[in-house]
Design an enzyme around this catalytic site. Sequence first.
Site, PDB file in Angstrom:
ATOM      1  N   GLU A 247       0.811  -1.156   0.114  1.00 24.87           N
ATOM      2  CA  GLU A 247       0.019   0.098   0.005  1.00 24.87           C
ATOM      3  C   GLU A 247       1.037   1.133   0.102  1.00 24.87           C
ATOM      4  OE1 GLU A 247      -3.070  -0.396  -0.309  1.00 24.87           O
ATOM      5  OE2 GLU A 247      -3.606  -2.494   0.347  1.00 24.87           O
ATOM      6  N   CYS A 281      -2.465   9.073   2.409  1.00 26.03           N
ATOM      7  CA  CYS A 281      -2.036   8.538   1.155  1.00 26.03           C
ATOM      8  C   CYS A 281      -2.948   8.874  -0.003  1.00 26.03           C
ATOM      9  CB  CYS A 281      -1.893   7.062   1.171  1.00 26.03           C
ATOM     10  SG  CYS A 281      -3.142   6.285   2.063  1.00 26.03           S
TER      11      CYS A 281
HETATM   12  P1  NAD Z   1       8.531   4.696   4.665  1.00 29.61           P
HETATM   13  O1  NAD Z   1       8.549   3.934   3.530  1.00 29.61           O
HETATM   14  O2  NAD Z   1       9.514   5.325   5.063  1.00 29.61           O
HETATM   15  O3  NAD Z   1       8.423   3.521   6.068  1.00 29.61           O
HETATM   16  C1  NAD Z   1       7.214   2.978   6.157  1.00 29.61           C
HETATM   17  C2  NAD Z   1       7.537   1.745   7.089  1.00 29.61           C
HETATM   18  O4  NAD Z   1       8.344   0.746   6.572  1.00 29.61           O
HETATM   19  C3  NAD Z   1       8.141   2.118   8.545  1.00 29.61           C
HETATM   20  O5  NAD Z   1       7.441   1.125   9.388  1.00 29.61           O
HETATM   21  C4  NAD Z   1       9.696   1.769   8.501  1.00 29.61           C
HETATM   22  O6  NAD Z   1      10.123   1.693   9.647  1.00 29.61           O
HETATM   23  C5  NAD Z   1       9.751   0.790   7.462  1.00 29.61           C
HETATM   24  N1  NAD Z   1      10.950   0.492   6.720  1.00 29.61           N
HETATM   25  C6  NAD Z   1      11.802   1.459   6.256  1.00 29.61           C
HETATM   26  N2  NAD Z   1      12.830   0.810   5.709  1.00 29.61           N
HETATM   27  C7  NAD Z   1      12.598  -0.596   5.653  1.00 29.61           C
HETATM   28  C8  NAD Z   1      13.159  -1.845   4.976  1.00 29.61           C
HETATM   29  N3  NAD Z   1      14.256  -1.621   4.267  1.00 29.61           N
HETATM   30  N4  NAD Z   1      12.364  -2.891   5.185  1.00 29.61           N
HETATM   31  C9  NAD Z   1      11.554  -3.090   6.027  1.00 29.61           C
HETATM   32  N5  NAD Z   1      11.046  -2.087   6.581  1.00 29.61           N
HETATM   33  C10 NAD Z   1      11.281  -0.884   6.337  1.00 29.61           C
HETATM   34  O7  NAD Z   1       7.109   5.541   4.609  1.00 29.61           O
HETATM   35  P2  NAD Z   1       6.416   6.250   5.707  1.00 29.61           P
HETATM   36  O8  NAD Z   1       7.357   7.735   5.523  1.00 29.61           O
HETATM   37  O9  NAD Z   1       6.307   5.880   6.813  1.00 29.61           O
HETATM   38  O10 NAD Z   1       5.011   6.581   5.197  1.00 29.61           O
HETATM   39  C11 NAD Z   1       4.733   7.392   4.131  1.00 29.61           C
HETATM   40  C12 NAD Z   1       4.274   6.873   2.981  1.00 29.61           C
HETATM   41  O11 NAD Z   1       3.301   5.901   3.293  1.00 29.61           O
HETATM   42  C13 NAD Z   1       3.523   7.834   1.797  1.00 29.61           C
HETATM   43  O12 NAD Z   1       4.191   7.574   0.329  1.00 29.61           O
HETATM   44  C14 NAD Z   1       2.074   7.541   1.757  1.00 29.61           C
HETATM   45  O13 NAD Z   1       1.448   7.674   0.557  1.00 29.61           O
HETATM   46  C15 NAD Z   1       2.337   6.121   2.100  1.00 29.61           C
HETATM   47  N6  NAD Z   1       0.953   5.283   2.514  1.00 29.61           N
HETATM   48  C16 NAD Z   1       0.148   4.480   1.908  1.00 29.61           C
HETATM   49  C17 NAD Z   1      -1.026   4.197   2.406  1.00 29.61           C
HETATM   50  C18 NAD Z   1      -1.921   3.207   1.396  1.00 29.61           C
HETATM   51  O14 NAD Z   1      -2.832   2.727   1.757  1.00 29.61           O
HETATM   52  N7  NAD Z   1      -1.359   3.207   0.053  1.00 29.61           N
HETATM   53  C19 NAD Z   1      -1.583   4.566   3.509  1.00 29.61           C
HETATM   54  C20 NAD Z   1      -0.699   5.415   4.338  1.00 29.61           C
HETATM   55  C21 NAD Z   1       0.615   5.789   3.943  1.00 29.61           C
END
Ligand code: NAD
Length: 530
Positions: A247, A281
């Site tokens: 997502e 998002c």
């Molecule tokens: P991010 O990708 O930086 O982090 C998301 C999660 O992944 C965090 O828990 C982080 O600790 C973890 N993570 C980071 N590196 C990792 C790795 N190498 N392996 C495994 N896990 C890892 O995103 P963010 O800044 O927390 O969130 C913002 C993004 O989320 C935006 O792009 C937003 O659009 C998206 N989002 C999408 C939805 C949807 O339903 N499509 C909903 C909410 C947020």
Amino acid sequence: MSAVLPIRTEEIISYNPATGAEVGRVPQTSADDVKAAVTRSRSAFQNWKKTSFKERAAYIMQAREVILSQMDEIAHLISAESGKPFGEAISMEIAPVLDLMQYFARNTEKLLGPTKIGIGLYALLGRSSKIVYHPLGVVGIIPAWNYPFSIPLGEAVMALMAGNTVVIKPSELTPMVGLKIGEIFEKAQSTTNLRLSNIVQIVTGDGQTGAALVEAAPDKIMFTGSVATGKKIAAAAAKNLTSCVFELGGKDPMIVFADANLELAAGAAVWGAFCNSGQSCSSVERLYVQENVAEVLTRKIVEKVRELTQGVGDSEDISIGAMSSERQIKIVEDHVEDFRAAGAKIEIGGRRNPDLEGLFYEPTVITNASNDMRAMQEETFGPTLPVATFTTEEEAIRLANDSEFGLTASVWTRDRAKGERVARQIEAGSVCVNEVLYTHGIAQTPWGGFKNSGRGRTHGREGLMELVQPQHIHINLLALLPDAWWMPYSPNAIITFRAMARKFASGSIIKTTMLLPQLARRIKELVTKR
Ligand code: NAD
């Protein structure tokens, strides 16, 4: 039932982005401890998968009661850790997830019930087929920070109802909300007859802990976050063939036709772009308005923005809270600068709030935006509403689809047929007509993106299907005679096979029935040869 892993290699401190005050400290869970959590989860699965839907539902409904009894406390924690207004923590996180819990508690048994499948000629030969659904095992949930309660909790509820066990790695920006989810399940367990442990575990930490969870090879990863991290997880998960639901980000368009209710559209644009400080998002990130009403719509939007109060989220008359991190606010600053430099006009906002000390960016309305500006293509994830114009329906669709993302979109018109016609041509997982942003809150319908906004779905029956593996049960109800296609082959067998090939593909029940005498001859041949 939940466990916070005990060994601390490092600590993560969580701060309130509105005040800078410390909200709490959690361990940075080591890779070994994450692996141990997945192993515990796998052994807990052996018992959990045997529970009935009724037992699982009772547990989920008990957790729901815990949330109801602590609603304000939970909302204050969400607000403190994410910066969002207290009211939004209730309306956009707690209320929808309570609905989700009730829906899946009541309906999972029906949604995952065995499905009988029509099997053409084979049915004529006394066979029947059904599909039954088995849980996968351990589901690893890695959420973002923007809806730190409803997203991981909702996914955990669906996974549990489907018979899986769960390990959640909350975002490093909102770990205390993650721990709260663990506490809720723990409390729920103490009030049911189920005596099972490690059904839900929370492992706190940053991306390294997330990577360790992927490395530990759960049976499914439910990931919510950025495209960049999604790609890293896809690559790491490939090593174990772990399947993932992604997502990801959005750059969601709102199309306003001249015949729309402009007053309503203006209110929707304000809420759609600025709730959670634009950190949804499915936020409205691009507004396309028909040229002849652009001025009036923009004026209405700006007037509404003037009425909004920004401040620390726990106060009840605040509409716009703080952003979640300095990193995020810097992206907003960069994008607003890009708009300015490219010739767009800032109608209101366009800066950090000078009267507030925390991470507050003013709600910002920008006109004269166009798709060739970088900030109209990259996800901003902040309180900006760029407005561009169009003249024809085709142009509106083309502009809306001119994006690497495709999460949600909205179309505003009083002409329902036009609304649906346009909606069907938008490349997005969820498109509203005369509504905006909130479809993630509908547990009954699938949620997910087209293009770079994701892979797979959560919510609805489609979401449950991601959390189970289908098994085909095929039964020969007669089981008295050999099958016509068995060995040994003979000239008569070849005649039968040719006839089967023709009739199979005929799609006609009469032609298929005409095959029966030849099948009977062939079976007789096989029986007499025995
Ligand atoms: P991010 O990708 O930086 O982090 C998301 C999660 O992944 C965090 O828990 C982080 O600790 C973890 N993570 C980071 N590196 C990792 C790795 N190498 N392996 C495994 N896990 C890892 O995103 P963010 O800044 O927390 O969130 C913002 C993004 O989320 C935006 O792009 C937003 O659009 C998206 N989002 C999408 C939805 C949807 O339903 N499509 C909903 C909410 C947020």
